[in-house]
Motif scaffolding. Sequence first.
Motif, PDB file in Angstrom:
ATOM      1  N   ALA A  86       0.747  -1.227  -0.055  1.00 20.13           N
ATOM      2  CA  ALA A  86       0.061   0.022   0.019  1.00 20.13           C
ATOM      3  C   ALA A  86       0.957   1.251  -0.069  1.00 20.13           C
ATOM      4  CB  ALA A  86      -0.859   0.085   1.090  1.00 20.13           C
ATOM      5  N   MET A  87       1.969   1.076   0.923  1.00 16.83           N
ATOM      6  CA  MET A  87       2.695   2.446   0.857  1.00 16.83           C
ATOM      7  C   MET A  87       3.648   2.480  -0.513  1.00 16.83           C
ATOM      8  SD  MET A  87       1.863   3.787   3.548  1.00 16.83           S
ATOM      9  CE  MET A  87       2.994   5.011   3.688  1.00 16.83           C
ATOM     10  N   LEU A  88       4.120   1.455  -0.980  1.00 18.78           N
ATOM     11  CA  LEU A  88       4.856   1.647  -2.262  1.00 18.78           C
ATOM     12  C   LEU A  88       3.778   2.297  -3.523  1.00 18.78           C
ATOM     13  CD1 LEU A  88       6.762  -1.745  -2.363  1.00 18.78           C
ATOM     14  CD2 LEU A  88       7.758   0.744  -2.393  1.00 18.78           C
ATOM     15  N   VAL A  89       2.648   1.807  -3.268  1.00 15.84           N
ATOM     16  CA  VAL A  89       1.583   2.409  -4.218  1.00 15.84           C
ATOM     17  C   VAL A  89       1.412   3.932  -3.769  1.00 15.84           C
ATOM     18  CG1 VAL A  89      -0.617   2.311  -5.141  1.00 15.84           C
ATOM     19  CG2 VAL A  89       0.490   0.094  -4.812  1.00 15.84           C
ATOM     20  N   LEU A  90       1.174   4.147  -2.601  1.00 11.60           N
ATOM     21  CA  LEU A  90       0.826   5.593  -2.315  1.00 11.60           C
ATOM     22  C   LEU A  90       1.880   6.502  -2.292  1.00 11.60           C
ATOM     23  CD1 LEU A  90      -1.110   7.533  -1.007  1.00 11.60           C
ATOM     24  CD2 LEU A  90      -0.440   6.620   1.424  1.00 11.60           C
ATOM     25  N   MET A  91       3.177   6.294  -2.112  1.00 12.60           N
ATOM     26  CA  MET A  91       4.320   7.118  -1.942  1.00 12.60           C
ATOM     27  C   MET A  91       4.354   7.976  -3.269  1.00 12.60           C
ATOM     28  SD  MET A  91       4.962   7.768   1.330  1.00 12.60           S
ATOM     29  CE  MET A  91       6.192   8.496   1.263  1.00 12.60           C
ATOM     30  N   PRO A  92       4.360   7.352  -4.430  1.00 10.97           N
ATOM     31  CA  PRO A  92       4.636   7.962  -5.552  1.00 10.97           C
ATOM     32  C   PRO A  92       3.522   8.993  -6.043  1.00 10.97           C
ATOM     33  CG  PRO A  92       5.267   5.754  -6.138  1.00 10.97           C
ATOM     34  CD  PRO A  92       4.505   5.622  -4.641  1.00 10.97           C
ATOM     35  N   ARG A  93       2.270   8.484  -5.582  1.00 12.64           N
ATOM     36  CA  ARG A  93       1.265   9.816  -5.533  1.00 12.64           C
ATOM     37  C   ARG A  93       1.346  10.894  -4.807  1.00 12.64           C
ATOM     38  NH1 ARG A  93      -2.693   5.253  -4.650  1.00 12.64           N
ATOM     39  NH2 ARG A  93      -3.636   6.675  -3.377  1.00 12.64           N
ATOM     40  N   VAL A  94       1.645  10.498  -3.739  1.00 14.60           N
ATOM     41  CA  VAL A  94       2.089  11.696  -2.769  1.00 14.60           C
ATOM     42  C   VAL A  94       3.140  12.634  -3.196  1.00 14.60           C
ATOM     43  CG1 VAL A  94       2.739  12.409  -0.354  1.00 14.60           C
ATOM     44  CG2 VAL A  94       1.351  10.714  -0.484  1.00 14.60           C
ATOM     45  N   ALA A  95       4.277  11.906  -3.723  1.00 10.84           N
ATOM     46  CA  ALA A  95       5.175  12.736  -4.150  1.00 10.84           C
ATOM     47  C   ALA A  95       4.955  13.734  -5.467  1.00 10.84           C
ATOM     48  CB  ALA A  95       6.488  11.731  -4.503  1.00 10.84           C
ATOM     49  N   GLN A  96       3.932  13.100  -6.433  1.00 14.93           N
ATOM     50  CA  GLN A  96       3.434  13.743  -7.657  1.00 14.93           C
ATOM     51  C   GLN A  96       2.843  14.890  -6.969  1.00 14.93           C
ATOM     52  OE1 GLN A  96       5.763  13.410  -9.678  1.00 14.93           O
ATOM     53  NE2 GLN A  96       4.397  12.771 -11.337  1.00 14.93           N
ATOM     54  N   ARG A  97       1.684  14.723  -6.189  1.00 17.12           N
ATOM     55  CA  ARG A  97       1.072  15.855  -5.722  1.00 17.12           C
ATOM     56  C   ARG A  97       1.930  17.071  -4.920  1.00 17.12           C
ATOM     57  NH1 ARG A  97      -4.150  15.757  -5.784  1.00 17.12           N
ATOM     58  NH2 ARG A  97      -4.289  13.494  -5.606  1.00 17.12           N
ATOM     59  N   LEU A  98       2.805  16.513  -4.281  1.00 16.55           N
ATOM     60  CA  LEU A  98       3.549  17.780  -3.640  1.00 16.55           C
ATOM     61  C   LEU A  98       4.398  18.262  -4.786  1.00 16.55           C
ATOM     62  CD1 LEU A  98       5.127  15.755  -0.766  1.00 16.55           C
ATOM     63  CD2 LEU A  98       3.536  17.540  -0.706  1.00 16.55           C
ATOM     64  N   LYS A  99       4.798  17.602  -5.808  1.00 16.45           N
ATOM     65  CA  LYS A  99       5.619  18.204  -7.073  1.00 16.45           C
ATOM     66  C   LYS A  99       4.745  19.174  -7.724  1.00 16.45           C
ATOM     67  CE  LYS A  99       8.914  14.695  -8.001  1.00 16.45           C
ATOM     68  NZ  LYS A  99       9.371  13.802  -8.875  1.00 16.45           N
ATOM     69  N   ARG A 100       3.288  18.947  -7.728  1.00 13.73           N
ATOM     70  CA  ARG A 100       2.337  20.113  -8.512  1.00 13.73           C
ATOM     71  C   ARG A 100       1.955  20.937  -7.589  1.00 13.73           C
ATOM     72  NH1 ARG A 100      -0.139  14.751 -10.103  1.00 13.73           N
ATOM     73  NH2 ARG A 100      -1.494  15.184  -8.588  1.00 13.73           N
ATOM     74  N   THR A 101       2.303  20.868  -6.163  1.00 13.21           N
ATOM     75  CA  THR A 101       1.642  22.134  -5.537  1.00 13.21           C
ATOM     76  C   THR A 101       2.457  23.483  -5.889  1.00 13.21           C
ATOM     77  OG1 THR A 101       1.830  20.762  -3.327  1.00 13.21           O
ATOM     78  CG2 THR A 101       1.663  23.009  -2.988  1.00 13.21           C
ATOM     79  N   THR A 102       1.604  24.214  -6.269  1.00 14.24           N
ATOM     80  CA  THR A 102       2.075  25.540  -7.004  1.00 14.24           C
ATOM     81  C   THR A 102       2.630  26.354  -5.862  1.00 14.24           C
ATOM     82  OG1 THR A 102      -0.222  26.555  -6.895  1.00 14.24           O
ATOM     83  CG2 THR A 102       0.566  25.447  -8.973  1.00 14.24           C
ATOM     84  N   VAL A 103       3.534  27.091  -6.319  1.00 14.72           N
ATOM     85  CA  VAL A 103       4.249  28.243  -5.343  1.00 14.72           C
ATOM     86  C   VAL A 103       3.333  29.385  -5.777  1.00 14.72           C
ATOM     87  CG1 VAL A 103       6.575  29.570  -4.933  1.00 14.72           C
ATOM     88  CG2 VAL A 103       6.543  27.041  -5.804  1.00 14.72           C
ATOM     89  N   PRO A 104       3.143  30.042  -4.369  1.00 10.04           N
ATOM     90  CA  PRO A 104       2.429  31.507  -5.033  1.00 10.04           C
ATOM     91  C   PRO A 104       2.911  32.445  -5.669  1.00 10.04           C
ATOM     92  CG  PRO A 104       2.764  30.791  -2.478  1.00 10.04           C
ATOM     93  CD  PRO A 104       3.693  29.798  -2.957  1.00 10.04           C
TER      94      PRO A 104
END
Length: 149
Positions: free
Chosen positions: A9-27
Amino acid sequence: MSRDEAVRAMLVLMPRVAQRLKRTTVPEQLRSMNLAPRHLSLLSHLVFDGPALVSELAERLEVAPTTVSLMVADLSRQGVVERRVDPADRRRTIVSITEDPETRDAINGWLARGADSWEKALDPLTPEERAMFVRTMTAYERGASGAAD
């Protein structure tokens, strides 16, 4: 849940978390500054804990003081942080978030999204469970980086 199921579950989840963090827009106010995750960590400490000595920030970030000095110099040139001499010991530098309200608001807003998400995720846990989660994430990060225990 078995250990193997949890690992999967964590191996599947962590790449999604990392991708979401990368897409977080800087103000918008901070975009031209080329801020990296290491800057966000440093800024988080300053926002949550207040002004700090370079040596304290280095200890919290688990990096060399020279690394923090370089980051602070970069952020200072861009008007994100301010440096002042420690009146108690003029050899030491105290670092704080800028007093500029627009930049300060942009930093607080950027950090607030992550803080809100963590508050919602951690709220149902007991203090002991939260501590266990933080220890687990720290152990994972160290293991993934190849660092020794």
